[in-house]
Design an enzyme around this catalytic site. Structure first.
Site, PDB file in Angstrom:
ATOM      1  CG  HIS A   1      -1.914   1.033   1.319  1.00 40.70           C
ATOM      2  ND1 HIS A   1      -1.629   2.357   1.594  1.00 40.70           N
ATOM      3  CD2 HIS A   1      -3.253   0.981   1.127  1.00 40.70           C
ATOM      4  CE1 HIS A   1      -2.752   3.058   1.569  1.00 40.70           C
ATOM      5  NE2 HIS A   1      -3.752   2.256   1.290  1.00 40.70           N
TER       6      HIS A   1
ATOM      7  CB  CYS B   1      -4.282   3.258  -2.218  1.00 39.25           C
ATOM      8  SG  CYS B   1      -5.379   4.343  -1.281  1.00 39.25           S
TER       9      CYS B   1
ATOM     10  CG  HIS C   1      -7.434   0.702  -1.037  1.00 40.26           C
ATOM     11  ND1 HIS C   1      -6.672   1.071   0.051  1.00 40.26           N
ATOM     12  CD2 HIS C   1      -7.641  -0.625  -0.916  1.00 40.26           C
ATOM     13  CE1 HIS C   1      -6.420   0.006   0.788  1.00 40.26           C
ATOM     14  NE2 HIS C   1      -6.992  -1.041   0.226  1.00 40.26           N
TER      15      HIS C   1
ATOM     16  CG  ASP D   1      -9.837   3.474   0.706  1.00 46.16           C
ATOM     17  OD1 ASP D   1     -10.139   3.003   1.812  1.00 46.16           O
ATOM     18  OD2 ASP D   1      -8.741   4.002   0.476  1.00 46.16           O
ATOM     19  CG  HIS D   2     -11.423   6.128   3.420  1.00 46.88           C
ATOM     20  ND1 HIS D   2     -10.411   7.026   3.537  1.00 46.88           N
ATOM     21  CD2 HIS D   2     -10.917   4.964   3.862  1.00 46.88           C
ATOM     22  CE1 HIS D   2      -9.325   6.432   4.012  1.00 46.88           C
ATOM     23  NE2 HIS D   2      -9.613   5.175   4.212  1.00 46.88           N
TER      24      HIS D   2
HETATM   25  C1  DNO Z   1      -6.744   3.494   5.381  1.00 49.60           C
HETATM   26  C2  DNO Z   1      -6.017   2.352   4.887  1.00 49.60           C
HETATM   27  C3  DNO Z   1      -4.729   2.025   5.623  1.00 49.60           C
HETATM   28  C4  DNO Z   1      -4.112   0.803   5.004  1.00 49.60           C
HETATM   29  C5  DNO Z   1      -2.778   0.416   5.506  1.00 49.60           C
HETATM   30  C6  DNO Z   1      -2.214  -0.684   4.628  1.00 49.60           C
HETATM   31  O1  DNO Z   1      -7.883   3.647   5.172  1.00 49.60           O
HETATM   32  O2  DNO Z   1      -5.873   2.405   3.531  1.00 49.60           O
HETATM   33  O3  DNO Z   1      -5.034   1.724   6.945  1.00 49.60           O
HETATM   34  O4  DNO Z   1      -4.923  -0.273   5.293  1.00 49.60           O
HETATM   35  O5  DNO Z   1      -1.930   1.492   5.514  1.00 49.60           O
HETATM   36  O6  DNO Z   1      -1.167  -1.318   5.245  1.00 49.60           O
END
Ligand code: DNO
Length: 394
Positions: free
Chosen positions: A233, A271, A298, A351-352
Site C-alpha cells: 500500500h 490506492c 482502493h 475506500d472510505h
Molecule cells: C486506510 C487504509 C490504511 C491501510 C494500511 C495498509 O484507510 O488504507 O489503513 O490499510 O496502511 O497497510
C-alpha cells in the site's frame, strides 16, 4: 472485478450481514488482536475465515499484516521479526488466503488532520490540511528543524490557526494525527512520537528504501513459494510527514520496488486516494504500466489544493479520473483472461465514505468506514464497472 469491503472484525459495528446486503462478496480484514511482530497463529486465521464463510462471504484480502518498526529500521530484533513475518505468510497461505496488503510507512500509518470535515450537504469527510499538520509539528510537537519542512505561507497560516484554536481543538488535532486511525499502525503520546521520529529521521530516503528492498528480498521468495501475492500500500498521504522518509509515494517508487525483487509475488495495492493525492501521479498510466502486478485496488477520490491539502470527495467526483482508472483495470483483467492467467479478478474495495444520514452522531463508527457512505461509493463504482463491462461485451 471482485467487490470487496473492509471489515474490522467481530467488533466492527458494520456487520458481515450488512456487507452481504451491500452486495460485496469479498472481505478485507486483518487479525487486529495479534500484536505487531508476532506470528499469526493458524487457529486464529482459520477461526476468522470460518466466521466470514459462514456468512456466504470469502476472505479475499488481508489488510494488513503490519510490519514492526524494527523491520523498517533494521534495528533490535528485526531478524527474528522477519522470520515471524515469513511464518505468518506461510500460515495464511495454508488457510487459503493468498492476497496480503502491507505498507512501509515510517512512524505513522494513514494520517488526516480532520475526521469530520463538513461538506455543503452536511455529510462529513476526512481531510488533510497542511497548515493544521504544520501547526502540530512546528508549534505543538516542536520538532527540531520542523520549520524547514514547510513553505513560509503555510507556516504563517499554521501560526494563525494555532492561535485561534481552543485547548480542546488542539487536543483533538493531536489525537487525530498521532493516536492512530482504524486499521493503521502506530498509536503514540507526545513523548512516544518524538522517540519514534528520532528512530527514523536519520535514515533518509536512501536508508529507508534500502531497508524496504532488503525486506522484499527476504520475504518475496517465501511468498512466491507458497503462492501469496504481497501488495504494498502506498504512503498516505504520499509525501514526507514529520520530515521522515517516505519511499512508496510515486510511480518511480513503485517501479523501483517491483524491480528490487522481481517476482509475481511482489505486487501493488493501487490506492487511488493515496497515489492520487499528488498531481504528478497519473493513476491511469500507473494502472496500465503496473497492471500485471496490481492485485488490490482502493477506489477513492480526493480534491487537492495547492499546498498539499486535500479532502476525500465523492467516489466519482474529484481530481482522480475514476472512470479512466476502472477502464484501465478492466483492460488488465481482459489481458489476464486472454493469456490464460490463473489470477483471481482484481479485488476492489470502495475506500472510505462520507459519514451521512443517521450514522452522523452515532458512537463507535470508524472514521471513513461508515456503512452508508461506503455503500453509496460501492454502488456508484459498481455502476461504472457494469457500464464499461456492458460496452466491452457489445
Ligand atoms: C486506510 C487504509 C490504511 C491501510 C494500511 C495498509 O484507510 O488504507 O489503513 O490499510 O496502511 O497497510
Amino acid at each position: 472485478m471482485k467487490e470487496t469491503w473492509r471489515w474490522f472484525g467481530p467488533k466492527d459495528p458494520v456487520t458481515l450481514q450488512h456487507i452481504a446486503q451491500a452486495g460485496a462478496t469479498g472481505i478485507v480484514t486483518s487479525l487486529h488482536h495479534i500484536r505487531t511482530g508476532d506470528v499469526w497463529p493458524q487457529a486464529d486465521i482459520q477461526e476468522r475465515k470460518k466466521i466470514i464463510e459462514d456468512h456466504g462471504l470469502e476472505w479475499a484480502v488481508i489488510e494488513s499484516i503490519p510490519l514492526h518498526n524494527d523491520i523498517k529500521t533494521r534495528t533490535g530484533n528485526y531478524l527474528q521479526l522477519i522470520e515471524n513475518y515469513k511464518q505468518s505468510i506461510r500460515n495464511v497461505a495454508a488457510a487459503g488466503v493468498f492476497d496480503v496488503c502491507y505498507n512501509f510507512m515510517p512512524v505513522v500509518d494513514w494520517t488526516r488532520t480532520n475526521l469530520s470535515y463538513s461538506l455543503p450537504n452536511k455529510s462529513q469527510a476526512l481531510r488533510f490540511e497542511m497548515s493544521d499538520f504544520a501547526a502540530y509539528d512546528v508549534y505543538m510537537l516542536q520538532r527540531p528543524g520542523s520549520e524547514q519542512s514547510y513553505k513560509p505561507d503555510v507556516l504563517a497560516k499554521a501560526k494563525a490557526r494555532l492561535d485561534a484554536m481552543s485547548e480542546e481543538e488542539k487536543a483533538l488535532l493531536e489525537k487525530n494525527i498521532i493516536a492512530g486511525l482504524p486499521g493503521g499502525e502506530g498509536s503514540y503520546d507526545r513523548d512516544g512520537i518524538r522517540a519514534a521520529i528520532d528512530q527514523f529521521i536519520q535514515m533518509g530516503d536512501e536508508g529507508m528504501r534500502a531497508n524496504l528492498f532488503a525486506f522484499l528480498r527476504e520475504i518475496i521468495p517465501v511468498a512466491e513459494e507458497v503462492g501469496v501475492r504481497m501488495a504494498i500500500h502506498p504512503d498516505d498521504p504520499p509525501f514526507s510527514l514529520f520530515g521522515l522518509p517516505r519511499v512508496v509515494s510515486t510511480a518511480d517508487d513503485a517501479r523501483a520496488l517491483l524491480n528490487a525483487a522481481p517476482s509475481p509475488a511482489n505486487g501493488l495495492t493501487l490506492c487511488a486516494g493515496s497515489y492520487g493525492a499528488r498531481c504528478d501521479n497519473d493513476l491511469v498510466a500507473m494502472a496500465r504500466e503496473f497492471g500485471d502486478r496490481i492485485y488490490f485496488v482502493h477506489l477513492r477520490n480526493i480534491k487537492r489544493e495547492d499546498d498539499g491539502s486535500f479532502y476525500e470527495s465523492d467516489h466519482l467526483d474529484g481530481d482522480n479520473d475514476m472512470v479512466g482508472l476502472i477502464d484501465a483495470l478492466l483492460d488488465e483483467e481482459a489481458r489476464r483472461d486472454k493469456s490464460g492467467s490463473k489470477l483471481p479478478k482484481i479485488a476492489m474495495r470502495p475506500d472510505h465514505g462520507h459519514l451521512m444520514g443517521d450514522e452522523i452522531g452515532k458512537s463507535g463508527i470508524n472514521p471513513g468506514y461508515s456503512f452508508a457512505g461506503r455503500m453509496k461509493g460501492l454502488a456508484e463504482l459498481r455502476g461504472v464497472i457494469h457500464a464499461l463491462s456492458v460496452i466491452r461485451a457489445r
